[in-house]
Enzyme design. Structure first.
Site, short mmCIF file in Angstrom:
data_model
loop_
_atom_site.label_atom_id
_atom_site.label_comp_id
_atom_site.label_asym_id
_atom_site.label_seq_id
_atom_site.Cartn_x
_atom_site.Cartn_y
_atom_site.Cartn_z
N ALA A 122 13.10 -2.00 0.43
CA ALA A 122 12.66 -0.62 0.60
C ALA A 122 11.39 -0.60 1.46
O ALA A 122 10.75 -1.64 1.66
CB ALA A 122 12.38 0.00 -0.76
N GLN A 180 8.44 0.51 0.80
CA GLN A 180 7.31 0.01 0.01
C GLN A 180 7.69 -1.24 -0.80
O GLN A 180 7.21 -1.44 -1.92
CB GLN A 180 6.76 1.11 -0.90
CG GLN A 180 5.88 2.12 -0.18
CD GLN A 180 4.58 1.52 0.36
OE1 GLN A 180 4.08 0.51 -0.13
NE2 GLN A 180 4.03 2.15 1.39
N SER A 181 8.55 -2.08 -0.23
CA SER A 181 8.99 -3.28 -0.94
C SER A 181 7.84 -4.27 -1.15
O SER A 181 7.12 -4.62 -0.21
CB SER A 181 10.09 -3.97 -0.13
OG SER A 181 10.30 -5.29 -0.59
N ASN A 182 7.71 -4.73 -2.39
CA ASN A 182 6.76 -5.80 -2.68
C ASN A 182 7.32 -7.16 -2.26
O ASN A 182 6.57 -8.08 -1.94
CB ASN A 182 6.46 -5.83 -4.18
CG ASN A 182 5.89 -4.52 -4.66
OD1 ASN A 182 4.82 -4.10 -4.19
ND2 ASN A 182 6.58 -3.84 -5.56
N VAL A 222 9.19 -7.93 0.42
CA VAL A 222 8.98 -8.25 1.83
C VAL A 222 7.50 -8.52 2.12
O VAL A 222 7.17 -9.43 2.88
CB VAL A 222 9.58 -7.17 2.79
CG1 VAL A 222 11.04 -6.88 2.47
CG2 VAL A 222 8.79 -5.90 2.82
#
Ligand SMILES: *Cc1c(COP(=O)(O)O)cnc(C)c1O
Length: 338
Positions: free
Chosen positions: A76, A78-80, A82
Site C-alpha cells: 500500500a 503507506q506500507s511499512n 516497503v
C-alpha cells in the site's frame, strides 16, 4: 513437535539487535481487569522498526545467498513493509524498488507524501505505482516486469512476493518471535496479534506450537473479513509447515480470527480505531498506528467486553509498529490540526 524441524537451516540476515521488550501495561490492566502485557515489536530498530524487520531477515538472507543487488517489493502507499525493505537494502548496500498500490480510496494529500512515503524517499528507494490494491498476482507480475528490465541492465534483482504461491519466508521471523515470547513469559493465557498477510499471525502461532505453548492466539483482521482471513490462514500455515517439514493440522486447528474492528475496511479509520488509538496513548503514553495496531487493540477491547478474554487472564498484545503512518493519516486522527 520440539526437535524435528528445519527452522535453523534458513539463511538469515541480521537486523534485530536482540529480543524486543515485553512490558506490563499497569493502568490498562487495572482498567480492564486483566493482566495486560505489550510485546514491543515496534522497537525492532531498523529504519523506524516494526514487524517487517523480523520478516525481512529471512527474505534478505535468501536474497544475499542468491547474490542479489536489488530488492523489489510491493505494498500500500503507506506500507511499512516497503519502507522497512528500503531501510534493510540501505543497510546491506543494495538498491530497492518500491511499488505503491492504490489500496485505500479517498485519502488526502498527506497520505501520498508524508509518513512512510517520505521516509522511503530519504532512504533513496526507486518508486513505481500500481493502480489496483486487490490484485496480488498482477502486482507481483508488475514487479517481475521491472526485474526483467533490471536484469537486462546487468543487475541481479530479488522479488519479495505478496501472493501465496511463493514460500512465506517472512513468517519464519515470527516463528522465532513466538519462541522468544515463550522464553520471556511462558505462562500467558492469550496473545492478540494483527492478521494481514498472515505472516505474523501464522509464524507466531507456529512458534508457540514448537515451544509447546497452547495459549489462545487471536488474529485481529485488518485486511479482509474473518471468513476470507480464515481461508488465507489455512494456506499460510500449510506453507509454513511445509517450509519446516512439520504437520500443519494441529496448527490449523488453532486459527482464531475476528473482524469486529475491521470496518470500514483496510487502511480506513473508524471511530472504534481512533478511540483505541487514543486510549492507548492517553492511558499508557504509547502510540499505536491507525492501520494495524489500533485495530488490534480495538479487537482486544472487544474480546474483553464480550467475556471471551476473562477477568484476571494474562494477555499479551503484539505491537507490530507502523508508527510513521500516523503522519500519513493526520487528518483522519486529529480534527483541529490547522
Ligand atoms: C504489515 C503489518 C502488519 C500485518 O502483518 P502481516 O504479517 O502482514 O499479517 C501488522 N502491523 C503492522 C504495523 C504492519 O506493518
Amino acid at each position: 513437535m520440539t526437535q524435528d524441524n528445519k527452522l535453523d537451516g534458513f539463511p538469515r540476515a541480521q537486523f534485530m539487535s536482540g529480543p524486543t521488550p515485553l512490558e506490563r501495561l499497569d493502568r490498562l490492566s487495572s482498567e480492564l481487569g486483566i493482566d495486560l502485557w505489550l510485546k514491543r515489536d515496534d522497537l525492532t530498530g531498523l529504519g523506524f522498526g516494526g514487524n517487517k524487520t523480523r520478516q525481512l531477515e529471512f527474505y534478505f538472507g535468501d536474497a544475499l545467498q542468491q547474490g542479489a543487488d536489488t530488492i523489489l517489493i510491493t505494498g500500500a502507499v503507506q506500507s511499512n513493509f516497503v519502507r522497512s525493505a528500503a531501510a534493510a537494502s540501505a543497510k546491506l548496500g543494495m538498491q530497492s524498488v518500491l511499488q505503491l498500490e492504490e489500496r485505500v480510496p479517498e485519502m488526502g494529500q498527506e497520505y501520498y507524501s508524508s509518513g512512510n512515503v517520505m521516509l522511503a524517499k530519504i532512504l533513496g528507494a526507486e518508486h513505481m505505482s500500481y493502480p489496483e490494491g486487490e490484485d496480488e498476482a498482477g502486482a507481483d507480475a508488475a514487479l517481475h516486469a521491472r526485474a526483467d528490465e533490471l536484469k537486462a541492465e546487468g543487475r541481479t534483482p530479488y522479488v519479495i512476493h505478496l501472493g501465496l504461491n511463493h514460500p512465506p519466508l517472512g513468517a519464519l521471523g515470527y516463528v522465532f518471535a513466538g519462541q522468544e515470547l515463550c522464553q520471556q513469559m511462558p505462562d500467558f493465557d492469550a496473545v492478540v496479534v494483527p492478521s494481514g498477510s498472515g505472516a505474523t499471525h501464522g509464524g507466531l502461532l507456529t512458534g508457540l506450537a514448537l515451544a509447546e505453548n497452547s495459549s489462545s492466539v487471536y488474529g485481529v483482521c485488518v485486511r479482509r473479513d474473518s471468513e476470507k482471513q480464515k481461508a488465507r490462514m489455512d494456506t499460510v500455515l500449510q506453507k509454513v509447515a511445509d517450509l519446516l517439514g512439520i504437520d500443519a493440522a494441529p496448527l490449523r486447528d488453532r486459527i482464531n480470527v475476528l473482524d469486529d474492528a475491521l470496518a470500514p475496511g483496510y487502511g480506513k479509520v473508524s471511530g472504534m480505531t481512533r478511540a483505541a488509538l487514543e486510549k492507548m496513548a492517553r492511558t499508557e503514553g504509547i502510540f499505536l498506528d491507525p492501520v494495524y495496531t489500533a485495530k488490534t487493540f480495538a479487537g482486544l477491547l472487544h474480546l474483553v467486553s464480550t467475556g471471551e478474554i476473562q477477568p484476571g487472564q494474562k494477555v499479551v498484545m503484539l505491537h507490530t509498529g507502523g508508527l510513521p503512518a500516523l503522519f500519513g493519516y493526520q487528518n483522519e486522527l486529529v480534527d483541529d490540526l490547522t
